[in-house]
Design a protein around this motif. Sequence first.
Motif, PDB file in Angstrom:
ATOM      1  N   LEU A   1     -80.449 -87.644  57.549  1.00  0.00           N
ATOM      2  CA  LEU A   1     -81.461 -87.234  58.523  1.00  0.00           C
ATOM      3  C   LEU A   1     -80.980 -87.499  59.944  1.00  0.00           C
ATOM      4  O   LEU A   1     -81.162 -86.664  60.841  1.00  0.00           O
ATOM      5  CB  LEU A   1     -82.770 -87.979  58.262  1.00  0.00           C
ATOM      6  N   ALA A   2     -80.350 -88.653  60.181  1.00  0.00           N
ATOM      7  CA  ALA A   2     -79.839 -88.977  61.512  1.00  0.00           C
ATOM      8  C   ALA A   2     -78.792 -87.967  61.953  1.00  0.00           C
ATOM      9  O   ALA A   2     -78.781 -87.524  63.111  1.00  0.00           O
ATOM     10  CB  ALA A   2     -79.249 -90.387  61.509  1.00  0.00           C
ATOM     11  N   ILE A   3     -77.920 -87.561  61.035  1.00  0.00           N
ATOM     12  CA  ILE A   3     -76.870 -86.602  61.373  1.00  0.00           C
ATOM     13  C   ILE A   3     -77.452 -85.232  61.670  1.00  0.00           C
ATOM     14  O   ILE A   3     -77.123 -84.603  62.685  1.00  0.00           O
ATOM     15  CB  ILE A   3     -75.841 -86.513  60.223  1.00  0.00           C
ATOM     16  N   VAL A   4     -78.336 -84.757  60.811  1.00  0.00           N
ATOM     17  CA  VAL A   4     -78.887 -83.408  60.970  1.00  0.00           C
ATOM     18  C   VAL A   4     -79.746 -83.301  62.234  1.00  0.00           C
ATOM     19  O   VAL A   4     -79.662 -82.318  62.980  1.00  0.00           O
ATOM     20  CB  VAL A   4     -79.696 -83.004  59.721  1.00  0.00           C
ATOM     21  N   THR A   5     -80.567 -84.321  62.495  1.00  0.00           N
ATOM     22  CA  THR A   5     -81.397 -84.268  63.704  1.00  0.00           C
ATOM     23  C   THR A   5     -80.532 -84.333  64.960  1.00  0.00           C
ATOM     24  O   THR A   5     -80.849 -83.714  65.981  1.00  0.00           O
ATOM     25  CB  THR A   5     -82.427 -85.412  63.722  1.00  0.00           C
ATOM     26  N   ALA A   6     -79.424 -85.089  64.905  1.00  0.00           N
ATOM     27  CA  ALA A   6     -78.503 -85.139  66.046  1.00  0.00           C
ATOM     28  C   ALA A   6     -77.882 -83.772  66.292  1.00  0.00           C
ATOM     29  O   ALA A   6     -77.745 -83.330  67.438  1.00  0.00           O
ATOM     30  CB  ALA A   6     -77.421 -86.182  65.810  1.00  0.00           C
TER      31      ALA A   6
ATOM     32  N   GLY B   1     -72.886 -95.497  53.556  1.00  0.00           N
ATOM     33  CA  GLY B   1     -74.246 -95.508  53.011  1.00  0.00           C
ATOM     34  C   GLY B   1     -74.547 -94.375  52.052  1.00  0.00           C
ATOM     35  O   GLY B   1     -75.655 -94.303  51.523  1.00  0.00           O
ATOM     36  N   LEU B   2     -73.570 -93.492  51.816  1.00  0.00           N
ATOM     37  CA  LEU B   2     -73.796 -92.349  50.930  1.00  0.00           C
ATOM     38  C   LEU B   2     -73.028 -92.517  49.618  1.00  0.00           C
ATOM     39  O   LEU B   2     -71.848 -92.880  49.618  1.00  0.00           O
ATOM     40  CB  LEU B   2     -73.357 -91.051  51.605  1.00  0.00           C
ATOM     41  N   HIS B   3     -73.686 -92.233  48.509  1.00  0.00           N
ATOM     42  CA  HIS B   3     -73.016 -92.215  47.213  1.00  0.00           C
ATOM     43  C   HIS B   3     -72.101 -90.997  47.151  1.00  0.00           C
ATOM     44  O   HIS B   3     -72.398 -89.956  47.748  1.00  0.00           O
ATOM     45  CB  HIS B   3     -74.063 -92.157  46.085  1.00  0.00           C
ATOM     46  N   PHE B   4     -70.986 -91.111  46.434  1.00  0.00           N
ATOM     47  CA  PHE B   4     -70.018 -90.005  46.415  1.00  0.00           C
ATOM     48  C   PHE B   4     -70.641 -88.706  45.893  1.00  0.00           C
ATOM     49  O   PHE B   4     -70.218 -87.615  46.272  1.00  0.00           O
ATOM     50  CB  PHE B   4     -68.793 -90.388  45.570  1.00  0.00           C
ATOM     51  N   SER B   5     -71.670 -88.813  45.061  1.00  0.00           N
ATOM     52  CA  SER B   5     -72.315 -87.608  44.525  1.00  0.00           C
ATOM     53  C   SER B   5     -73.103 -86.853  45.589  1.00  0.00           C
ATOM     54  O   SER B   5     -73.456 -85.691  45.397  1.00  0.00           O
ATOM     55  CB  SER B   5     -73.246 -87.980  43.363  1.00  0.00           C
TER      56      SER B   5
ATOM     57  N   LEU C   1     -71.962 -86.518  48.801  1.00  0.00           N
ATOM     58  CA  LEU C   1     -71.070 -86.093  49.874  1.00  0.00           C
ATOM     59  C   LEU C   1     -71.000 -84.575  50.020  1.00  0.00           C
ATOM     60  O   LEU C   1     -70.919 -84.056  51.136  1.00  0.00           O
ATOM     61  CB  LEU C   1     -69.665 -86.670  49.649  1.00  0.00           C
ATOM     62  N   SER C   2     -71.024 -83.861  48.913  1.00  0.00           N
ATOM     63  CA  SER C   2     -70.959 -82.398  49.011  1.00  0.00           C
ATOM     64  C   SER C   2     -72.192 -81.852  49.720  1.00  0.00           C
ATOM     65  O   SER C   2     -72.088 -80.924  50.537  1.00  0.00           O
ATOM     66  CB  SER C   2     -70.818 -81.766  47.627  1.00  0.00           C
ATOM     67  N   SER C   3     -73.358 -82.436  49.452  1.00  0.00           N
ATOM     68  CA  SER C   3     -74.580 -82.014  50.140  1.00  0.00           C
ATOM     69  C   SER C   3     -74.494 -82.316  51.626  1.00  0.00           C
ATOM     70  O   SER C   3     -74.947 -81.527  52.463  1.00  0.00           O
ATOM     71  CB  SER C   3     -75.799 -82.724  49.537  1.00  0.00           C
ATOM     72  N   LEU C   4     -73.896 -83.451  51.965  1.00  0.00           N
ATOM     73  CA  LEU C   4     -73.711 -83.808  53.366  1.00  0.00           C
ATOM     74  C   LEU C   4     -72.847 -82.776  54.080  1.00  0.00           C
ATOM     75  O   LEU C   4     -73.206 -82.279  55.154  1.00  0.00           O
ATOM     76  CB  LEU C   4     -73.073 -85.191  53.466  1.00  0.00           C
ATOM     77  N   TRP C   5     -71.714 -82.435  53.482  1.00  0.00           N
ATOM     78  CA  TRP C   5     -70.802 -81.481  54.124  1.00  0.00           C
ATOM     79  C   TRP C   5     -71.417 -80.098  54.233  1.00  0.00           C
ATOM     80  O   TRP C   5     -71.240 -79.404  55.246  1.00  0.00           O
ATOM     81  CB  TRP C   5     -69.477 -81.425  53.372  1.00  0.00           C
ATOM     82  N   LYS C   6     -72.144 -79.677  53.221  1.00  0.00           N
ATOM     83  CA  LYS C   6     -72.801 -78.372  53.280  1.00  0.00           C
ATOM     84  C   LYS C   6     -73.810 -78.328  54.421  1.00  0.00           C
ATOM     85  O   LYS C   6     -73.899 -77.340  55.155  1.00  0.00           O
ATOM     86  CB  LYS C   6     -73.494 -78.069  51.949  1.00  0.00           C
ATOM     87  N   ALA C   7     -74.558 -79.422  54.572  1.00  0.00           N
ATOM     88  CA  ALA C   7     -75.555 -79.482  55.648  1.00  0.00           C
ATOM     89  C   ALA C   7     -74.876 -79.445  57.008  1.00  0.00           C
ATOM     90  O   ALA C   7     -75.332 -78.735  57.923  1.00  0.00           O
ATOM     91  CB  ALA C   7     -76.389 -80.752  55.506  1.00  0.00           C
TER      92      ALA C   7
END
Length: 360
Positions: free
Chosen positions: A251-256, A273-277, A279-285
């Motif tokens: 949320l902090a990354i996306v709002t920034a 703070g992110l589980h490896f599972s 990470l793909s969702s993070l990069w897509k976002a």
Amino acid sequence: MVFNEVEINNFRGIKHLLLPDLRQINLLVGKNNCGKSTVLDAIFLLSGFSNPVLNMRINQFRDYSSFTEEDIALNFYKMQTSNHIYIRGNINGKTIRELKISPVVSQSKIVLSKDDISGVALSNKETNIGSGLTMNFSYISSNGDKLDDSATITLRTSKRGKNEVEIKLPKEYEETLSTAYISSKYAFNIAVEQLTRIIEEKQDKVIVEILQHIEPRIKSITVLKSQINVDIGLDRLIPINMLGDGIRKLLAIVTALYACKDGAVFIDEIDNGLHFSSLSSLWKAIIKTAELLNVQVFATTHNIESLQSLNNVLFEDEYADSQNDIMCYSLRHMPTDELNAYKYPYEKFQYVINQEIEIR
């Protein structure tokens, strides 16, 4: 995209570094203490080159809030203020932005000692009159527009003997470039402020869709009494804090990203703070949001799973068009004390992963 090339000189442990061929998303990898976070700090300083307060803020990212005369030298190479800091950035091949940081030269006054002239520490000079930093910043654009100005941050002792910080801002220049820095120990209250604006602009549905990649139960998000709450299908809203650090980091990354349209976002330890599972969702976002809002991203990691996840995402048909928008830099210290950046575009990601080149 903001910067397509950055040069850093005499900043902390970096004698010299050139980052060429920057893309929309830039991932910095390397061993611990190789200078990844320092590179983020330097580019962040350049993005706000008229704001002298950033010289203190970047040290606060490391939980160091002191700013005394002894701290003035901290950001200079080898802690020698004679090594003036110089940071340059090429913006879209059209504008050169430069920042030069040097110490404020204090003028010592000669006085006569009146008390205890037999004292061991007898001196005839008044010291510690005042010191600080001068930030000379400039830019020149391809159409001939020029700027050359300065700002200062000065330490002085008040009549009551207290240390004071005096800030002198430029009179005419007003920064138009929007940037944000998310440290490994990010301040979540910043995300609260940014989310409030996003909700006011009726863009919260987009945020919810992104968060659902990690937590599918989230149906809506809101800010109540300076606290972020989400609806996950229970009888009442719950604080987002109860869903763990991973969802808050995303949320902090996306709002920034949303707050920095046409600007840049700096993320230290992006996978912290992110589980490896997840990470793909993070990069897509990040890929989708950065492309949508034209935000340049600089991120650090020493986790090979981050690069593996990014590599897998870019292999998917939906994200294949973004392959040329992403660059990985492996940072390595040379015997000459310079810092080299080795470029690895997407087609070389698998090689970096297989060799684990200077990541761990």
